[in-house]
Design a protein around this motif. Sequence first.
Motif, mmCIF file in Angstrom:
data_model
loop_
_atom_site.group_PDB
_atom_site.id
_atom_site.type_symbol
_atom_site.label_atom_id
_atom_site.label_comp_id
_atom_site.label_asym_id
_atom_site.label_seq_id
_atom_site.Cartn_x
_atom_site.Cartn_y
_atom_site.Cartn_z
ATOM 1 N N HIS A 115 0.833 -1.200 0.000
ATOM 2 C CA HIS A 115 0.000 0.000 0.000
ATOM 3 C C HIS A 115 0.867 1.248 0.000
ATOM 4 O O HIS A 115 1.990 1.257 0.509
ATOM 5 C CB HIS A 115 -0.911 0.022 1.235
ATOM 6 N N ASN A 116 0.321 2.291 -0.580
ATOM 7 C CA ASN A 116 0.887 3.625 -0.447
ATOM 8 C C ASN A 116 0.407 4.172 0.894
ATOM 9 O O ASN A 116 -0.794 4.352 1.099
ATOM 10 C CB ASN A 116 0.406 4.513 -1.598
ATOM 11 N N THR A 117 1.321 4.421 1.810
ATOM 12 C CA THR A 117 0.908 4.802 3.167
ATOM 13 C C THR A 117 0.309 6.204 3.220
ATOM 14 O O THR A 117 -0.289 6.576 4.227
ATOM 15 C CB THR A 117 2.100 4.715 4.129
ATOM 16 N N SER A 118 0.453 6.972 2.146
ATOM 17 C CA SER A 118 -0.158 8.310 2.106
ATOM 18 C C SER A 118 -1.599 8.258 1.629
ATOM 19 O O SER A 118 -2.473 8.943 2.169
ATOM 20 C CB SER A 118 0.656 9.229 1.199
ATOM 21 N N THR A 119 -1.860 7.436 0.601
ATOM 22 C CA THR A 119 -3.205 7.381 0.021
ATOM 23 C C THR A 119 -3.986 6.157 0.477
ATOM 24 O O THR A 119 -5.199 6.103 0.286
ATOM 25 C CB THR A 119 -3.117 7.346 -1.510
ATOM 26 N N ASN A 120 -3.294 5.154 1.025
ATOM 27 C CA ASN A 120 -3.868 3.857 1.415
ATOM 28 C C ASN A 120 -4.310 3.027 0.215
ATOM 29 O O ASN A 120 -4.918 1.975 0.378
ATOM 30 C CB ASN A 120 -5.037 4.029 2.397
ATOM 31 N N GLY A 121 -4.019 3.518 -0.994
ATOM 32 C CA GLY A 121 -4.231 2.724 -2.192
ATOM 33 C C GLY A 121 -3.037 1.821 -2.441
ATOM 34 O O GLY A 121 -2.042 1.840 -1.702
ATOM 35 N N LEU A 122 -3.118 1.011 -3.498
ATOM 36 C CA LEU A 122 -2.012 0.121 -3.832
ATOM 37 C C LEU A 122 -0.898 0.891 -4.530
ATOM 38 O O LEU A 122 -1.154 1.805 -5.320
ATOM 39 C CB LEU A 122 -2.493 -1.016 -4.729
ATOM 40 N N ASN A 123 0.344 0.482 -4.249
ATOM 41 C CA ASN A 123 1.515 1.114 -4.848
ATOM 42 C C ASN A 123 2.190 0.103 -5.775
ATOM 43 O O ASN A 123 3.133 -0.591 -5.394
ATOM 44 C CB ASN A 123 2.467 1.565 -3.752
ATOM 45 N N HIS A 124 1.696 0.000 -6.992
ATOM 46 C CA HIS A 124 2.200 -1.004 -7.931
ATOM 47 C C HIS A 124 3.674 -0.798 -8.271
ATOM 48 O O HIS A 124 4.380 -1.757 -8.587
ATOM 49 C CB HIS A 124 1.359 -1.014 -9.204
ATOM 50 N N SER A 125 4.138 0.431 -8.204
ATOM 51 C CA SER A 125 5.539 0.702 -8.543
ATOM 52 C C SER A 125 6.499 0.124 -7.508
ATOM 53 O O SER A 125 7.703 0.015 -7.767
ATOM 54 C CB SER A 125 5.774 2.202 -8.682
ATOM 55 N N ALA A 126 5.984 -0.260 -6.345
ATOM 56 C CA ALA A 126 6.833 -0.824 -5.291
ATOM 57 C C ALA A 126 6.661 -2.338 -5.185
ATOM 58 O O ALA A 126 7.022 -2.945 -4.175
ATOM 59 C CB ALA A 126 6.511 -0.164 -3.950
ATOM 60 N N THR A 127 6.115 -2.955 -6.213
ATOM 61 C CA THR A 127 5.886 -4.405 -6.211
ATOM 62 C C THR A 127 7.199 -5.157 -6.009
ATOM 63 O O THR A 127 8.224 -4.822 -6.599
ATOM 64 C CB THR A 127 5.226 -4.842 -7.527
ATOM 65 N N VAL A 128 7.143 -6.177 -5.164
ATOM 66 C CA VAL A 128 8.304 -7.043 -4.935
ATOM 67 C C VAL A 128 7.879 -8.492 -5.135
ATOM 68 O O VAL A 128 6.688 -8.816 -5.085
ATOM 69 C CB VAL A 128 8.874 -6.867 -3.509
ATOM 70 N N GLU A 129 8.863 -9.348 -5.361
ATOM 71 C CA GLU A 129 8.584 -10.775 -5.452
ATOM 72 C C GLU A 129 8.727 -11.403 -4.071
ATOM 73 O O GLU A 129 9.797 -11.315 -3.452
ATOM 74 C CB GLU A 129 9.523 -11.445 -6.459
ATOM 75 N N ALA A 130 7.666 -12.006 -3.595
ATOM 76 C CA ALA A 130 7.644 -12.625 -2.265
ATOM 77 C C ALA A 130 7.501 -14.136 -2.411
ATOM 78 O O ALA A 130 6.915 -14.618 -3.396
ATOM 79 C CB ALA A 130 6.485 -12.064 -1.452
ATOM 80 N N PRO A 131 8.003 -14.919 -1.457
ATOM 81 C CA PRO A 131 7.942 -16.383 -1.581
ATOM 82 C C PRO A 131 6.528 -16.929 -1.463
ATOM 83 O O PRO A 131 5.737 -16.455 -0.636
ATOM 84 C CB PRO A 131 8.821 -16.871 -0.430
ATOM 85 N N ILE A 132 6.217 -17.897 -2.284
ATOM 86 C CA ILE A 132 4.967 -18.659 -2.149
ATOM 87 C C ILE A 132 5.236 -19.771 -1.137
ATOM 88 O O ILE A 132 5.963 -20.720 -1.422
ATOM 89 C CB ILE A 132 4.516 -19.242 -3.495
ATOM 90 N N ARG A 133 4.666 -19.657 0.035
ATOM 91 C CA ARG A 133 5.033 -20.500 1.168
ATOM 92 C C ARG A 133 3.936 -21.499 1.519
ATOM 93 O O ARG A 133 2.762 -21.165 1.541
ATOM 94 C CB ARG A 133 5.323 -19.617 2.392
ATOM 95 N N GLY A 134 4.348 -22.721 1.797
ATOM 96 C CA GLY A 134 3.451 -23.715 2.363
ATOM 97 C C GLY A 134 2.454 -24.331 1.410
ATOM 98 O O GLY A 134 1.540 -25.028 1.843
#
Length: 536
Positions: A57-76
């Motif tokens: 999330h964009n902490t200023s607007t509370n909307g999604l911040n697509h430009s800050a997308t990261v790859e996270a592990p698919i767990r379990g």
Amino acid sequence: MNLKKMLTIAVLAGMVYGCGGGGGSDDSSPTPPPGGGGGSGQAATISGTLTFDKVPHNTSTNGLNHSATVEAPIRGVTVQLLNGSTVVDTDVSDASGNYSVDGETGTSYRLRIRAELKQTGTQSWDIEVVDNTSSNAQYVLDTSTFTVSSTSETRDFNADSGWGGSSYTSTRAAAPFNILDRVYVTITKLQEVDANLTLAPLVINWSPNNIPESGNLADGRIGTSFYTQDQIYLLGAANTDSDEYDGHVIIHEWGHYFEDNNARSDSVGGPHGGGDRLDMRVAFGEGFGNAWSGIITDDPFYRDSFGVNQSQGFSINVENNNVSNPGWFSEGSVQSILYDVYDSANDDLADLGLQPIYDVLTGQQRNTEAFTSIFSFMTYLKEENASDVAALNDLLNDQNINVNVDIWGSNETDNEGQPSVIPVYNELSPGDTQEVCTITTFGSDRNKLGNRKFLRLNIQSAGSYTLRLEPSGSNDLDGYIYNQGQLVAFTEALGTSTVNITENFAAGTHVADVLAYNSSGSAIVGTCFDVSLIQN
């Protein structure tokens, strides 16, 4: 070799597979059995790391911040190595998203990553993400077909968000795995406080077709994200309201599932919002859900995105003690108290952590004679944590709740200017008659403060009893009687005559809630009427 692929998503229904993008195989062509296809047949290990696009999330607007997308592990999740339609080997991805399966060189395979968390044994759970608009098909990621050429191959895969820079331009393959990841985080946290954690099967329904419009769930008209009967429904409508990346929303709804199966909630549901004066059961249930999402994530900011490109949103700081209309009827007060009990921020004297909260929810509160509320929760928490009573009293006092608390709220004095809402429970023994009054001052949704009156029924010996409701005017009266959260008798019959709810009751304390409608039964009203407990 080390290959990294971007995956799109398929849905699985019975034995029929949807075609995944990214070069998925053609199941109409025969695939050689393991060791066939002219390969050498040497044992081979296929391993790698599974990831998904995580959008913060964009902490200023509370909307999604697509430009800050990261790859996270698919767990379990379950990982299958497929030769045609035959499952050759299976693994479960670890906490870093790593997997390893065994096949043979010279053979063609594909990987299937299933949107599920499953475990059996002392700690067990069974959670799936499905598409409620596609015959409840389970989401899976299918890789393209590959031929193993060495005895050890590394193949990494990433589930793409589908975001094209200014809109979604491809399948939102990451969505089911971000949803599952929030559940994974929750389960991991609970494993620390419960060595025998056992969870009932849960189905999470998400679809891009799930819109904020009420109607047929199978069409995606789910209204809002919600929990019901071991099913969570999540919004997925791009440019309107989509919750797959709203982690606190997901954990909030998971919290209701947890209450339903491992703890207890007597909430009657219905619309609610900050500052509302609510039925105390609703206040506790919703305040718990908000606090729970902060507790699980160690992040007190509940964020919910919506709007064009999911760029807007709102946030709630569950650690904020300055809530609107504080009191025993406020979800804001409940979430503030519960989060402050958990966390160790410098402004809070209480710092108990998760274990005491979990113990009360799954222990005494689950079996309380009273309705679940901040009264029952804090009574038991203070009983079980005597050395922290002073700090817990400070939390109650800060929210304008009487510190001399018991499960019945017997000493509560805050009536919000409406004398009929106190006492919290009217107590009846056989032979007693009292006048009670309902109000609609704070709303008429059947879940606001004073919409219902609570009764404490003292059943001194087992036998037949009648709860009698006598209207003073042309009102339709309904009543519900419970024992430790279980509904044991009720009436919803339409009519304006005297109501008799007769049942054989076990000895002990039962509770009831009663409410009044207009003569046609179409809307609740504020009125006064007599209630009597009769031993037959």
